[in-house]
Design a protein around this motif. Structure first.
Motif, PDB file in Angstrom:
ATOM      1  N   LEU A   1      32.370  23.233  12.956  1.00 50.51           N
ATOM      2  CA  LEU A   1      32.508  21.933  12.952  1.00 50.51           C
ATOM      3  C   LEU A   1      31.882  21.542  14.419  1.00 50.51           C
ATOM      4  O   LEU A   1      30.977  20.718  14.330  1.00 50.51           O
ATOM      5  N   GLU A   2      32.385  22.235  15.442  1.00 57.70           N
ATOM      6  CA  GLU A   2      31.700  21.785  16.619  1.00 57.70           C
ATOM      7  C   GLU A   2      32.164  22.710  17.962  1.00 57.70           C
ATOM      8  O   GLU A   2      32.976  23.626  17.561  1.00 57.70           O
ATOM      9  N   VAL A   3      31.326  22.866  18.729  1.00 54.70           N
ATOM     10  CA  VAL A   3      31.867  23.334  20.148  1.00 54.70           C
ATOM     11  C   VAL A   3      32.413  22.662  21.181  1.00 54.70           C
ATOM     12  O   VAL A   3      31.535  21.565  21.427  1.00 54.70           O
TER      13      VAL A   3
ATOM     14  N   VAL B   1      30.867   9.633   7.727  1.00 53.84           N
ATOM     15  CA  VAL B   1      29.710   9.328   8.894  1.00 53.84           C
ATOM     16  C   VAL B   1      30.172   9.585   9.822  1.00 53.84           C
ATOM     17  O   VAL B   1      31.388   9.177  10.485  1.00 53.84           O
ATOM     18  N   LYS B   2      29.479  10.245  10.846  1.00 58.51           N
ATOM     19  CA  LYS B   2      29.962  10.968  12.304  1.00 58.51           C
ATOM     20  C   LYS B   2      29.023  10.574  13.253  1.00 58.51           C
ATOM     21  O   LYS B   2      27.722  10.559  12.879  1.00 58.51           O
ATOM     22  N   SER B   3      29.076  10.049  14.396  1.00 59.26           N
ATOM     23  CA  SER B   3      28.401   9.997  15.459  1.00 59.26           C
ATOM     24  C   SER B   3      27.990  11.262  16.053  1.00 59.26           C
ATOM     25  O   SER B   3      28.994  12.120  16.355  1.00 59.26           O
TER      26      SER B   3
ATOM     27  N   SER C   1      25.473  17.352  21.272  1.00 58.17           N
ATOM     28  CA  SER C   1      24.852  16.777  20.089  1.00 58.17           C
ATOM     29  C   SER C   1      25.241  17.515  18.954  1.00 58.17           C
ATOM     30  O   SER C   1      25.122  18.574  18.817  1.00 58.17           O
ATOM     31  N   LYS C   2      26.241  16.599  18.061  1.00 56.19           N
ATOM     32  CA  LYS C   2      26.792  17.597  16.875  1.00 56.19           C
ATOM     33  C   LYS C   2      25.523  17.956  15.980  1.00 56.19           C
ATOM     34  O   LYS C   2      25.607  19.071  15.314  1.00 56.19           O
ATOM     35  N   ILE C   3      24.459  16.926  15.854  1.00 52.24           N
ATOM     36  CA  ILE C   3      23.270  17.344  15.033  1.00 52.24           C
ATOM     37  C   ILE C   3      22.597  18.539  15.392  1.00 52.24           C
ATOM     38  O   ILE C   3      22.309  19.379  14.655  1.00 52.24           O
TER      39      ILE C   3
ATOM     40  N   GLY D   1      36.733  13.177  20.431  1.00 55.15           N
ATOM     41  CA  GLY D   1      38.342  12.611  20.460  1.00 55.15           C
ATOM     42  C   GLY D   1      38.482  11.567  19.132  1.00 55.15           C
ATOM     43  O   GLY D   1      39.272  10.951  19.207  1.00 55.15           O
ATOM     44  N   GLY D   2      38.066  12.170  18.162  1.00 55.20           N
ATOM     45  CA  GLY D   2      38.230  11.569  16.783  1.00 55.20           C
ATOM     46  C   GLY D   2      37.431   9.963  16.640  1.00 55.20           C
ATOM     47  O   GLY D   2      38.037   9.320  15.730  1.00 55.20           O
ATOM     48  N   ILE D   3      37.005   9.720  17.654  1.00 54.33           N
ATOM     49  CA  ILE D   3      36.267   8.361  17.623  1.00 54.33           C
ATOM     50  C   ILE D   3      34.785   8.416  17.205  1.00 54.33           C
ATOM     51  O   ILE D   3      34.224   9.373  17.327  1.00 54.33           O
TER      52      ILE D   3
ATOM     53  N   ILE E   1      47.744  19.486  12.411  1.00 57.62           N
ATOM     54  CA  ILE E   1      48.693  18.292  12.351  1.00 57.62           C
ATOM     55  C   ILE E   1      48.021  17.308  13.299  1.00 57.62           C
ATOM     56  O   ILE E   1      47.938  17.467  14.279  1.00 57.62           O
ATOM     57  N   GLN E   2      47.266  16.226  12.601  1.00 63.41           N
ATOM     58  CA  GLN E   2      46.609  15.230  13.387  1.00 63.41           C
ATOM     59  C   GLN E   2      46.953  13.959  12.815  1.00 63.41           C
ATOM     60  O   GLN E   2      47.145  13.654  11.755  1.00 63.41           O
ATOM     61  N   ARG E   3      46.862  12.822  13.949  1.00 63.72           N
ATOM     62  CA  ARG E   3      46.736  11.475  13.443  1.00 63.72           C
ATOM     63  C   ARG E   3      45.495  11.063  13.946  1.00 63.72           C
ATOM     64  O   ARG E   3      44.945  11.183  15.115  1.00 63.72           O
TER      65      ARG E   3
ATOM     66  N   ARG F   1      41.809  22.742   6.609  1.00 59.55           N
ATOM     67  CA  ARG F   1      42.686  23.046   7.773  1.00 59.55           C
ATOM     68  C   ARG F   1      41.853  23.082   9.016  1.00 59.55           C
ATOM     69  O   ARG F   1      40.783  23.706   8.816  1.00 59.55           O
ATOM     70  N   HIS F   2      42.250  22.670  10.302  1.00 56.44           N
ATOM     71  CA  HIS F   2      41.362  22.798  11.462  1.00 56.44           C
ATOM     72  C   HIS F   2      41.836  24.011  11.799  1.00 56.44           C
ATOM     73  O   HIS F   2      42.919  24.213  12.605  1.00 56.44           O
ATOM     74  N   ILE F   3      41.077  25.025  12.265  1.00 56.64           N
ATOM     75  CA  ILE F   3      40.960  26.229  12.795  1.00 56.64           C
ATOM     76  C   ILE F   3      40.187  26.548  14.085  1.00 56.64           C
ATOM     77  O   ILE F   3      38.812  26.536  13.561  1.00 56.64           O
TER      78      ILE F   3
HETATM   79  P1  ADP Z   1      35.644  15.120  17.410  1.00 55.88           P
HETATM   80  O1  ADP Z   1      34.549  15.743  18.083  1.00 55.88           O
HETATM   81  O2  ADP Z   1      35.631  13.458  17.586  1.00 55.88           O
HETATM   82  O3  ADP Z   1      37.094  15.570  17.641  1.00 55.88           O
HETATM   83  P2  ADP Z   1      35.300  16.655  15.157  1.00 55.88           P
HETATM   84  O4  ADP Z   1      34.043  16.701  14.460  1.00 55.88           O
HETATM   85  O5  ADP Z   1      35.909  17.956  15.851  1.00 55.88           O
HETATM   86  O6  ADP Z   1      35.431  15.238  15.930  1.00 55.88           O
HETATM   87  O7  ADP Z   1      36.484  16.415  14.045  1.00 55.88           O
HETATM   88  C1  ADP Z   1      38.059  16.069  14.444  1.00 55.88           C
HETATM   89  C2  ADP Z   1      38.628  16.076  13.064  1.00 55.88           C
HETATM   90  O8  ADP Z   1      38.382  15.161  12.061  1.00 55.88           O
HETATM   91  C3  ADP Z   1      38.806  17.368  12.223  1.00 55.88           C
HETATM   92  O9  ADP Z   1      39.811  18.198  12.943  1.00 55.88           O
HETATM   93  C4  ADP Z   1      38.999  17.143  11.021  1.00 55.88           C
HETATM   94  O10 ADP Z   1      40.561  16.554  10.848  1.00 55.88           O
HETATM   95  C5  ADP Z   1      38.268  15.425  10.623  1.00 55.88           C
HETATM   96  N1  ADP Z   1      37.104  16.129  10.206  1.00 55.88           N
HETATM   97  C6  ADP Z   1      35.774  16.008  10.804  1.00 55.88           C
HETATM   98  N2  ADP Z   1      34.733  16.506   9.764  1.00 55.88           N
HETATM   99  C7  ADP Z   1      35.274  16.535   8.735  1.00 55.88           C
HETATM  100  C8  ADP Z   1      34.662  16.762   7.462  1.00 55.88           C
HETATM  101  N3  ADP Z   1      33.591  16.892   7.220  1.00 55.88           N
HETATM  102  N4  ADP Z   1      35.760  16.790   6.384  1.00 55.88           N
HETATM  103  C9  ADP Z   1      37.008  16.671   6.662  1.00 55.88           C
HETATM  104  N5  ADP Z   1      37.664  16.204   7.729  1.00 55.88           N
HETATM  105  C10 ADP Z   1      36.795  16.237   8.774  1.00 55.88           C
END
Ligand code: ADP
Length: 489
Positions: A286-288, A157-159, A115-117, A164-166, A231-233, A207-209
């Motif tokens: 961001l997340e685990v 807005v995030k679930s 749960s991201k929340i 997986g970016g969905i 580097i993402q799409r 940047r995603h680190i």
């Molecule tokens: P998932 O669990 O679907 O992979 P993440 O929360 O890990 O989602 O986020 C995936 C990508 O989405 C991140 O690497 C980033 O590029 C983008 N992202 C997520 N949250 C943010 C945010 N608050 N601001 C900018 N980009 C975000």
């Protein structure tokens, strides 16, 4: 040590896990769907069990069938790979009640991190910086409007259950918020079975680190440094490198300490990844990810640690084979995810039969793949063909080596994103390490791909023609030998 492990996954990751088992002297069991009966991982395993039709819901996610295979084969442990059941707390629970070792963290840890929340709350309490956002799920439209206003546009807005970016969408202004909340909830409901969404500040140039963690059940915990996955799409990674070009010793110290703290507060055991976004000198949790990551090879390449062997040993009750002071970075690694997809058609998957296949080799090249010439990439699963990783003493040499490896890679029969990877490796901003998650758009990479794809087509065209001639030759020789043998009978 375990004597038999079942790998509840498919493709390259199933092979990766079985490779570690083979080196450890552990027997391997594969499970496969109807679509995978000719797959390499099925042939690679010591035993293989059929678990159902091509649809994942009826095979790779079908717990009853997988447990039947576990019990029938007499496996003591199950490795979930990534995706499928790897972050499914109910699966972990069932393993425990059936007396099977799940190679990964506990049910409780997975539930909390899933749960991201919840994860945001836990991290915030532990003093780890999180991206400004709502503490709870969005209750109604009014809540969304006032929260977004307070956070300040743009927001995302995030679930809560997403992955997986969905199930996430950027909102630039107030007029879009109501509709976006509804559409994200609907995606979340249908894909993740949980419609809870929350709102976060959208960081504009992040940047995603991420940090690789190993933790055992004896209270030992180490981080294996950083990877950059900017580097993402569509918020999905395509190229990763280790270490991050943005890293300094001081920043690594701080982020590494936060990553270890994050793992500790959720009682983490096994291999995991703490993801951060980094922007303008600040980093935010961001997340685990409670599993082995797709991009784990680059960490293995620069640290010399076999993460899968460590996972297996930890699950068996052993201790991590190193202390933090033993972790050293040697050189630089880059990974390109080679997908059967068309970068020039919005990266749409391009399933089909691989007619010719030759993977690169030579110094510093590692290919994690589950395909071969004649193999058909199924439309039922992700389009990953292989992961091409390179090692070199420094970043510029790693880029040159990746260019050379991409040049050597021959895949005929399906479209791949190899031209995309070539375009990125050739890009000056990439070479300078100036990365953000918007890199592909900001640097007009697809325009470069268009040019390269044109050249590629002529190269692949002539190559395919040469191979066709080859095939004809082989067929002619085979026919002649056949005729000769028939005559003698
Ligand atoms: P998932 O669990 O679907 O992979 P993440 O929360 O890990 O989602 O986020 C995936 C990508 O989405 C991140 O690497 C980033 O590029 C983008 N992202 C997520 N949250 C943010 C945010 N608050 N601001 C900018 N980009 C975000």
């Amino acid at each position: 040590m375990f004597s038999k492990i079942l790998v509840a996954n498919r493709g390259e990751i199933a092979i990766r896990v079985m490779r570690a088992c083979r080196e450890l002297g552990i027997s391997t069991v594969a499970v496969y769907s109807e679509a995978d009966k000719n797959a390499l991982f099925v042939k690679y395993a010591d035993e293989a069990y059929f678990i159902g039709p091509p649809q994942s819901s009826q095979s790779y996610l079908n717990m009853d069938n997988i447990f039947n295979a576990i019990h029938e084969s007499g496996s003591e442990a199950v490795h979930p790979g990534y995706g499928f059941l790897s972050e499914n707390a109910d699966f972990v629970k069932r393993c425990k009640s059936d007396g099977i070792v799940f190679i990964g963290p506990s049910e409780k840890t997975i539930r909390g991190a899933g749960s991201k929340i919840e994860a945001r709350k836990t991290m915030q309490k532990a003093g780890i910086p999180v991206i400004p956002g709502t503490e709870e799920g969005i209750k109604n439209v009014e809540h969304a409007i006032s929260a977004a206003e307070e956070i300040g546009y743009p927001v995302i807005v995030k679930s809560s259950a997403g992955g997986g970016g969905i199930g996430m969408k950027v909102v630039k202004e107030a007029t879009e918020i109501e509709q976006t909340i509804e559409s994200t909830q609907s995606v979340a409901r249908s894909v993740f079975g949980d419609e809870t969404v929350f709102i976060e500040k959208y960081l504009e140039e992040p940047r995603h680190i991420e940090f690789q963690i190993l933790a055992d059940s004896h209270d030992n915990i180490v981080h294996l440094c950083d990877r950059e996955c900017s580097i993402q799409r569509r918020h999905q990674k395509l190229i990763e490198e280790a270490p991050s070009p943005a890293m300094t010793l001081e920043l690594r110290e701080r982020m590494g300490a936060s990553a270890i703290k994050a793992a500790k507060v959720i009682d983490y055991v096994n291999s995991g990844t703490i993801e951060f976004l980094y922007s303008k000198g600040d980093y935010y949790f961001l997340e685990v990810n409670t599993r082995l990551q797709v991009e784990h090879p680059i960490t293995e390449v620069i640290t010399g640690v076999d993460l899968v062997k460590e996972q297996i040993n930890i699950a068996y009750g052993g201790e991590i084979s190193m202390k933090q002071r033993d972790v050293h970075i040697n050189g630089w690694a880059i990974e390109c995810r080679i997908n059967a997809e068309d970068p020039l058609n919005e990266f749409t998957p391009s399933p089909g039969k691989i007619r010719r296949y030759r993977s690169p080799g030579g110094p510093g090249v590692r290919v994690d793949s589950g395909v071969y010439a004649g193999y058909t990439i199924s439309p039922y699963y992700d389009s990953l063909v292989s992961k091409l990783s390179v090692w070199a003493p420094n970043r510029m040499e790693a880029i040159s080596r990746m260019k050379r490896a991409l040049y050597e890679y021959i895949i005929v029969g399906v479209k791949t994103n190899i031209p995309f990877h070539k375009a990125v490796m050739n890009n000056r901003a990439f070479q300078n390490g100036n990365l953000t998650t918007h890199f592909i758009d900001d640097h007009h990479i697809l325009k470069e791909v268009e040019k390269l794809a044109y050249d590629e087509k002529s190269k692949d065209g002539s190559l395919a023609a040469a191979l066709e001639t080859d095939n004809k030759k082989i067929a002619a020789v085979t026919a002649a030998v056949g005729a000769y043998l028939n005559q003698r009978r």
